[in-house]
Design a protein around this motif. Structure first.
Motif, PDB file in Angstrom:
ATOM      1  N   ARG A 103       0.877  -1.180   0.000  1.00 33.71           N
ATOM      2  CA  ARG A 103       0.000   0.000   0.000  1.00 33.71           C
ATOM      3  C   ARG A 103       0.909   1.222   0.000  1.00 33.71           C
ATOM      4  O   ARG A 103       2.083   1.131   0.402  1.00 33.71           O
ATOM      5  N   VAL A 143       0.837  -0.845  -7.295  1.00 36.16           N
ATOM      6  CA  VAL A 143       0.431  -0.094  -6.109  1.00 36.16           C
ATOM      7  C   VAL A 143      -0.643   0.906  -6.521  1.00 36.16           C
ATOM      8  O   VAL A 143      -0.446   1.668  -7.477  1.00 36.16           O
ATOM      9  N   GLU A 184      -3.896   3.763  -5.069  1.00 34.26           N
ATOM     10  CA  GLU A 184      -4.160   4.671  -3.946  1.00 34.26           C
ATOM     11  C   GLU A 184      -4.697   3.889  -2.755  1.00 34.26           C
ATOM     12  O   GLU A 184      -4.388   4.192  -1.601  1.00 34.26           O
ATOM     13  N   GLU A 185      -5.507   2.877  -3.026  1.00 36.82           N
ATOM     14  CA  GLU A 185      -6.162   2.102  -1.963  1.00 36.82           C
ATOM     15  C   GLU A 185      -5.264   1.008  -1.405  1.00 36.82           C
ATOM     16  O   GLU A 185      -5.474   0.536  -0.297  1.00 36.82           O
ATOM     17  N   GLY A 186      -4.318   0.526  -2.206  1.00 38.02           N
ATOM     18  CA  GLY A 186      -3.489  -0.594  -1.756  1.00 38.02           C
ATOM     19  C   GLY A 186      -2.791  -1.249  -2.917  1.00 38.02           C
ATOM     20  O   GLY A 186      -1.728  -0.815  -3.327  1.00 38.02           O
ATOM     21  N   CYS A 187      -3.437  -2.289  -3.471  1.00 38.77           N
ATOM     22  CA  CYS A 187      -2.716  -3.148  -4.399  1.00 38.77           C
ATOM     23  C   CYS A 187      -3.675  -3.763  -5.403  1.00 38.77           C
ATOM     24  O   CYS A 187      -4.755  -4.229  -5.028  1.00 38.77           O
TER      25      CYS A 187
END
Ligand code: MF3
Ligand code: CO
Ligand code: CO
Length: 278
Positions: free
Chosen positions: A152, A251, A253-256
């Motif tokens: 993240r 990657v 904004e929220e994670g993956c």
């Protein structure tokens, strides 16, 4: 070197390309084609089948789908896929060896689609395998997914490695040190290196737009490997069983985003798949 040279070298070492939505779409397309052929390989992996027949299957699939198998002729690698059996850690070369009941096999596929690289590998069981082998496949898959869960913005590459190492060693397995995950995109192997061991907070900070693989190699015995005389095949020095799973991720904004996930759940070890059609 001069201060200026040092500054340039430092920038080169730390600047990682950040990709936009078109790259994520390209990576998703390449990743899903890789997931599809890895799904088809589930039925191809049978006692009596040679690893070069699996290589031919993936080569033909790639040609039929307008994709290029990235390993073929890559730094002199002679085949389209890597097939790593039992105590082979990675980079096994497909050949005349026929699979037999009880073998565990990693198949690593990288396809180039519209210039983007999708890179993923999974473990396959040939018929009934030992309980120890089953456990190794579960631990290795879970190690990969612990690494994925650590991705993240603001986390570091060390957080990924630490999550994998703490879990795998807690299961009395060991993490291979000689190979790592890697940045990818329009190139096959790019910065950053993604180590599968390490300390939380170390390494490079993750940012939205980074693209890389996570591909832990986990052994039932000790970590050291040696390379066979073919110049490619890496095996465990103690001849213990070794396993590997690999995903290509981005990657967000929220994670993956996992580009190479199987919508059918076939990217999991055979023993932890849900039995369902579709
Ligand atoms: N697909 C492998 C990886 O995960 C690399 C294979 S390179 C080859 O990075 F030359 F061995 F095919
Ligand atoms: Co890779
Ligand atoms: Co790979």
């Amino acid at each position: 070197m001069s201060n200026l040279e040092f500054a340039r070298a430092h920038a080169r070492d730390t600047k990682i390309k950040l990709h936009g939505p078109e790259a994520f779409a390209g990576m998703a397309k390449a990743g899903q084609l890789v997931a599809h052929v890895l799904n088809l390989l589930v039925d191809q992996v049978q006692p009596g089948v040679t690893t070069e027949a699996l290589d031919a299957f993936v080569f033909d699939f790639a040609v039929d789908h307008g994709a290029i198998p990235a390993p073929l002729n890559y730094r002199g690698f002679p085949k389209s896929i890597c097939t790593s059996l039992n105590h082979v850690v990675c980079h096994g070369i497909p050949g005349p060896r026929a699979l037999k009941e009880g073998d565990i096999l990693n198949i690593d596929v990288t396809l180039i689609v519209d210039g983007w690289h999708g890179d993923s590998s999974r473990m396959y069981a040939v018929g009934k395998i030992s309980r120890a082998a089953e456990r190794l496949l579960e631990v290795t898959y879970n190690s990969l997914m612990r690494g994925v869960a650590a991705v993240r913005p603001g986390a570091t590459t060390g957080d990924i490695g630490a999550a994998i190492q703490a879990y795998a060693e807690g299961e009395r397995c060991s993490v291979v040190r000689d190979f790592c995950g890697h940045g990818l995109g329009r190139v096959f192997h790019d910065r950053p290196n993604i180590l599968h061991y390490g300390e939380p907070g170390e390494g490079l900070q993750l940012k939205p737009g980074m693209l890389f693989t996570i591909e832990p190699m986990i052994n039932l015995g000790k970590p050291p490997v040696k390379i066979l005389s073919d110049g490619w095949t890496a095996v465990t020095r103690d001849r213990s069983l070794s396993a590997q799973f690999e995903h290509s991720v981005g990657v967000t904004e929220e994670g993956c985003q996992v580009f190479t996930a199987s919508p059918k759940g076939l990217d999991r070890p055979p023993t932890s798949r849900q039995s369902s059609e579709g």
